[in-house]
Design an enzyme around this catalytic site. Structure first.
Site, PDB file in Angstrom:
ATOM      1  N   CYS A 183       0.736  -1.352   0.048  1.00  0.00           N
ATOM      2  CA  CYS A 183       0.073  -0.017  -0.028  1.00  0.00           C
ATOM      3  C   CYS A 183       1.004   1.132   0.088  1.00  0.00           C
ATOM      4  O   CYS A 183       1.723   1.099   0.827  1.00  0.00           O
ATOM      5  CB  CYS A 183      -1.013   0.139   1.179  1.00  0.00           C
ATOM      6  SG  CYS A 183      -2.107   1.334   1.058  1.00  0.00           S
ATOM      7  N   CYS A 214       0.261   4.842   6.849  1.00  0.00           N
ATOM      8  CA  CYS A 214      -0.274   4.663   8.354  1.00  0.00           C
ATOM      9  C   CYS A 214       0.462   4.233   9.411  1.00  0.00           C
ATOM     10  O   CYS A 214       0.960   3.115   8.951  1.00  0.00           O
ATOM     11  CB  CYS A 214      -1.669   4.137   8.093  1.00  0.00           C
ATOM     12  SG  CYS A 214      -2.762   4.714   6.781  1.00  0.00           S
ATOM     13  N   CYS A 251       0.183   0.355  10.320  1.00  0.00           N
ATOM     14  CA  CYS A 251      -0.466  -0.634   9.416  1.00  0.00           C
ATOM     15  C   CYS A 251       0.750  -1.388   8.776  1.00  0.00           C
ATOM     16  O   CYS A 251       1.752  -1.011   7.968  1.00  0.00           O
ATOM     17  CB  CYS A 251      -1.232  -0.064   8.331  1.00  0.00           C
ATOM     18  SG  CYS A 251      -1.836  -1.509   7.370  1.00  0.00           S
ATOM     19  N   CYS A 279     -16.759  -8.814   5.296  1.00  0.00           N
ATOM     20  CA  CYS A 279     -16.025  -7.624   4.972  1.00  0.00           C
ATOM     21  C   CYS A 279     -14.717  -7.785   4.114  1.00  0.00           C
ATOM     22  O   CYS A 279     -14.031  -8.622   4.727  1.00  0.00           O
ATOM     23  CB  CYS A 279     -15.678  -6.795   6.282  1.00  0.00           C
ATOM     24  SG  CYS A 279     -16.844  -6.551   7.366  1.00  0.00           S
ATOM     25  N   CYS A 312     -19.784  -5.925   3.207  1.00  0.00           N
ATOM     26  CA  CYS A 312     -18.774  -4.536   3.562  1.00  0.00           C
ATOM     27  C   CYS A 312     -17.544  -4.587   2.717  1.00  0.00           C
ATOM     28  O   CYS A 312     -16.920  -5.647   2.652  1.00  0.00           O
ATOM     29  CB  CYS A 312     -18.877  -4.433   4.918  1.00  0.00           C
ATOM     30  SG  CYS A 312     -17.523  -2.967   5.496  1.00  0.00           S
ATOM     31  N   CYS A 329     -19.532   2.658   7.808  1.00  0.00           N
ATOM     32  CA  CYS A 329     -18.785   2.013   9.136  1.00  0.00           C
ATOM     33  C   CYS A 329     -17.627   2.857   9.123  1.00  0.00           C
ATOM     34  O   CYS A 329     -16.865   2.832   8.191  1.00  0.00           O
ATOM     35  CB  CYS A 329     -18.586   0.481   8.559  1.00  0.00           C
ATOM     36  SG  CYS A 329     -17.398  -0.303   9.733  1.00  0.00           S
ATOM     37  N   ARG A 363     -18.317  -1.951  17.210  1.00  0.00           N
ATOM     38  CA  ARG A 363     -17.572  -3.061  17.125  1.00  0.00           C
ATOM     39  C   ARG A 363     -16.401  -2.906  18.120  1.00  0.00           C
ATOM     40  O   ARG A 363     -15.411  -2.369  17.976  1.00  0.00           O
ATOM     41  CB  ARG A 363     -17.280  -3.252  15.604  1.00  0.00           C
ATOM     42  CG  ARG A 363     -16.575  -4.675  15.634  1.00  0.00           C
ATOM     43  CD  ARG A 363     -16.446  -5.165  14.085  1.00  0.00           C
ATOM     44  NE  ARG A 363     -17.783  -5.031  13.364  1.00  0.00           N
ATOM     45  CZ  ARG A 363     -18.029  -4.314  12.096  1.00  0.00           C
ATOM     46  NH1 ARG A 363     -16.927  -3.646  11.965  1.00  0.00           N
ATOM     47  NH2 ARG A 363     -19.002  -4.327  11.672  1.00  0.00           N
TER      48      ARG A 363
HETATM   49  N1  SAM Z   1      -6.796   0.694   3.168  1.00  0.00           N
HETATM   50  C1  SAM Z   1      -8.093   0.873   3.522  1.00  0.00           C
HETATM   51  C2  SAM Z   1      -8.080   2.133   4.237  1.00  0.00           C
HETATM   52  O1  SAM Z   1      -7.299   2.430   5.213  1.00  0.00           O
HETATM   53  O2  SAM Z   1      -9.030   2.853   4.189  1.00  0.00           O
HETATM   54  C3  SAM Z   1      -8.869  -0.037   4.465  1.00  0.00           C
HETATM   55  C4  SAM Z   1      -8.109  -1.072   5.165  1.00  0.00           C
HETATM   56  S1  SAM Z   1      -7.308  -0.461   6.410  1.00  0.00           S
HETATM   57  C5  SAM Z   1      -6.367  -1.835   7.052  1.00  0.00           C
HETATM   58  C6  SAM Z   1      -8.767  -0.429   7.722  1.00  0.00           C
HETATM   59  C7  SAM Z   1      -8.559  -0.142   9.290  1.00  0.00           C
HETATM   60  O3  SAM Z   1      -7.759  -0.997   9.859  1.00  0.00           O
HETATM   61  C8  SAM Z   1      -7.493   1.173   9.359  1.00  0.00           C
HETATM   62  O4  SAM Z   1      -8.329   2.459   9.443  1.00  0.00           O
HETATM   63  C9  SAM Z   1      -7.166   1.100  11.086  1.00  0.00           C
HETATM   64  O5  SAM Z   1      -8.237   1.774  11.898  1.00  0.00           O
HETATM   65  C10 SAM Z   1      -7.213  -0.482  11.211  1.00  0.00           C
HETATM   66  N2  SAM Z   1      -5.813  -1.102  11.558  1.00  0.00           N
HETATM   67  C11 SAM Z   1      -4.758  -1.141  10.434  1.00  0.00           C
HETATM   68  N3  SAM Z   1      -3.830  -1.693  11.123  1.00  0.00           N
HETATM   69  C12 SAM Z   1      -4.033  -1.950  12.327  1.00  0.00           C
HETATM   70  C13 SAM Z   1      -3.325  -2.549  13.273  1.00  0.00           C
HETATM   71  N4  SAM Z   1      -2.043  -2.885  13.410  1.00  0.00           N
HETATM   72  N5  SAM Z   1      -3.886  -2.517  14.792  1.00  0.00           N
HETATM   73  C14 SAM Z   1      -5.366  -2.339  14.681  1.00  0.00           C
HETATM   74  N6  SAM Z   1      -6.127  -1.646  13.714  1.00  0.00           N
HETATM   75  C15 SAM Z   1      -5.412  -1.705  12.219  1.00  0.00           C
HETATM   76 FE1  SF4 Z   2      -2.892   1.401   3.246  1.00  0.00          FE
HETATM   77 FE2  SF4 Z   2      -2.865  -0.009   5.816  1.00  0.00          FE
HETATM   78 FE3  SF4 Z   2      -3.160   2.698   5.533  1.00  0.00          FE
HETATM   79 FE4  SF4 Z   2      -5.316   1.111   4.783  1.00  0.00          FE
HETATM   80  S1  SF4 Z   2      -4.348   1.363   6.695  1.00  0.00           S
HETATM   81  S2  SF4 Z   2      -4.474   2.785   3.567  1.00  0.00           S
HETATM   82  S3  SF4 Z   2      -4.052  -0.687   4.065  1.00  0.00           S
HETATM   83  S4  SF4 Z   2      -1.244   1.871   4.923  1.00  0.00           S
END
Ligand code: SAM
Ligand code: SF4
Ligand code: DTB
Length: 329
Positions: free
Chosen positions: A60, A64, A67, A104, A135, A195, A267
């Site tokens: 990606c 973030c 992530c 989802c 979802c 959501c 949730r």
């Molecule tokens: N990439 C898309 C986005 O960010 O819009 C969707 C997937 S992203 C993995 C969805 C959510 O997962 C993030 O907004 C975050 O809140 C949660 N998330 C991601 N990594 C995480 C982690 N290590 N621990 C807990 N929640 C996590």
């Molecule tokens: Fe990409 Fe992870 Fe951020 Fe979603 S949360 S935009 S998968 S880096």
């Protein structure tokens, strides 16, 4: 002085100071209040179950800090292209047969192309035909894309605010809070259910957690579904060594979310794998009425279904019936 969210596109339904006052209540007073609100608006012992599948993993371009799927961090993650339909359907059937009401699908994209959306639309239609609610979470949506998903029969779009506007810049630099609000507006305007939640345990203060809840409550109307994720610390990500959040503070966050958004489905999302059963029980007491169900979140582990079945049985919880009307096949 009152700390209000200073964000022009958010209304001020709940000032952060009022939300902080809830956080500051004695724990038992807070839980009683949250449980009372919960019972006024929801069946007391019913918990919704959603299963997750990562349909496109890793690589990606976003940054973030929590992530494991960001291409910027050296995590031990196998990247995969978009999963073919038969594999998705097999996973959805397994989830349905294990008792999930909603499926989802998550893709690690900044924003889907039209071609990628075509493929996901096929996935949505096929999962919907199994009789499950659907979802997806695909990143930012361009004009018209939410409408296409709605026309395909999608029920919910997941897109999180993640944290408060003030703290956001500490965690994500590649898309703005406004970008997120714009996608959420597109989802809402297309008639999809929203959501939208956040993530705690990022090293943020209680005031930041209150700011996240205020921002979620300011979306008018507030989301139908609010996932509260506890950080899963993944080696290689910048937050791998973030300090642990006190479990009682996590329970407080759930309780305050319940009080501030009485009708939403809250949730208890990522983080259950490392959470004691009694902490989860307190989260349900505090008004959580949904979980991610199935042994995997997107890339990290979730409790075994047998462990969740036992937890439901010991707590006298029942699965919430799905509201979808598609016929199972
Ligand atoms: N990439 C898309 C986005 O960010 O819009 C969707 C997937 S992203 C993995 C969805 C959510 O997962 C993030 O907004 C975050 O809140 C949660 N998330 C991601 N990594 C995480 C982690 N290590 N621990 C807990 N929640 C996590
Ligand atoms: Fe990409 Fe992870 Fe951020 Fe979603 S949360 S935009 S998968 S880096
Ligand atoms: C949400 O708020 N939490 C889910 C879902 N929406 C897509 C994702 C949790 C991801 C946890 C880390 C992982 O498994 O990669």
């Amino acid at each position: 002085m009152d700390t209000l969210i200073r964000h022009e596109t958010l209304s001020q339904a709940w000032p952060v100071s009022a939300i902080l006052e809830l956080f500051d209540l004695p724990f038992m007073d807070l839980l009683l209040r949250a449980q009372t609100v919960h019972r006024r608006h929801h069946p007391a012992n019913a918990v919704q179950r959603s299963s997750l599948l990562s349909i496109k993993t890793g690589a990606c371009p976003e940054d973030c800090a929590y992530c494991p799927q960001s291409s910027r961090y050296a995590t031990d993650l196998e990247q995969t292209p978009l999963m073919p339909l038969p594999q998705v359907l097999a996973a959805a059937r397994r989830a349905r047969d294990a008792g999930a009401q909603r499926f989802c699908m998550g893709a690690a994209w900044r924003s889907p192309t039209e071609k990628q959306l075509d493929d996901v639309i096929e996935h949505v239609q096929a999962v919907k035909a199994l009789g499950m609610e659907t979802c997806v979470t695909l990143g930012m949506l361009k004009p018209g894309q939410a409408e296409r998903l709605k026309a395909a029969g999608l029920d919910y779009y997941n897109h999180n605010l993640d944290t408060s506007p003030e703290y956001y810049g500490e965690i994500i630099h590649t898309r703005t809070y406004d970008d997120r609000l714009q996608t959420l507006q597109r989802v809402r305007d297309a008639g999809l259910k929203v959501c939208c939640g956040g993530i705690v345990g990022l090293g943020e203060s209680r005031e930041i957690r209150a700011g996240l809840i205020a921002a979620l409550a300011s979306l008018a109307p507030y989301p139908e579904s609010v996932p509260i994720n506890q950080l899963v610390k993944v080696p290689g990500t910048p937050l791998a060594d973030a300090p642990d959040l006190d479990p009682l503070e996590f329970v407080r966050t759930i309780a305050v979310t319940r009080i501030v958004m009485p009708e939403t489905v809250v949730r208890l999302s990522a983080g259950r794998e490392s959470m004691h059963d009694s902490t989860q029980a307190l989260c349900f007491m505090a008004g959580a009425n949904s979980i991610f169900y199935g042994e995997q979140l997107l890339t990290t582990p979730n409790p075994q279904t047998a462990a969740d079945a036992s937890l439901f049985q010991r707590l006298g919880l029942t699965p919430m019936p799905a509201s979808t009307e598609a016929s199972p096949n």
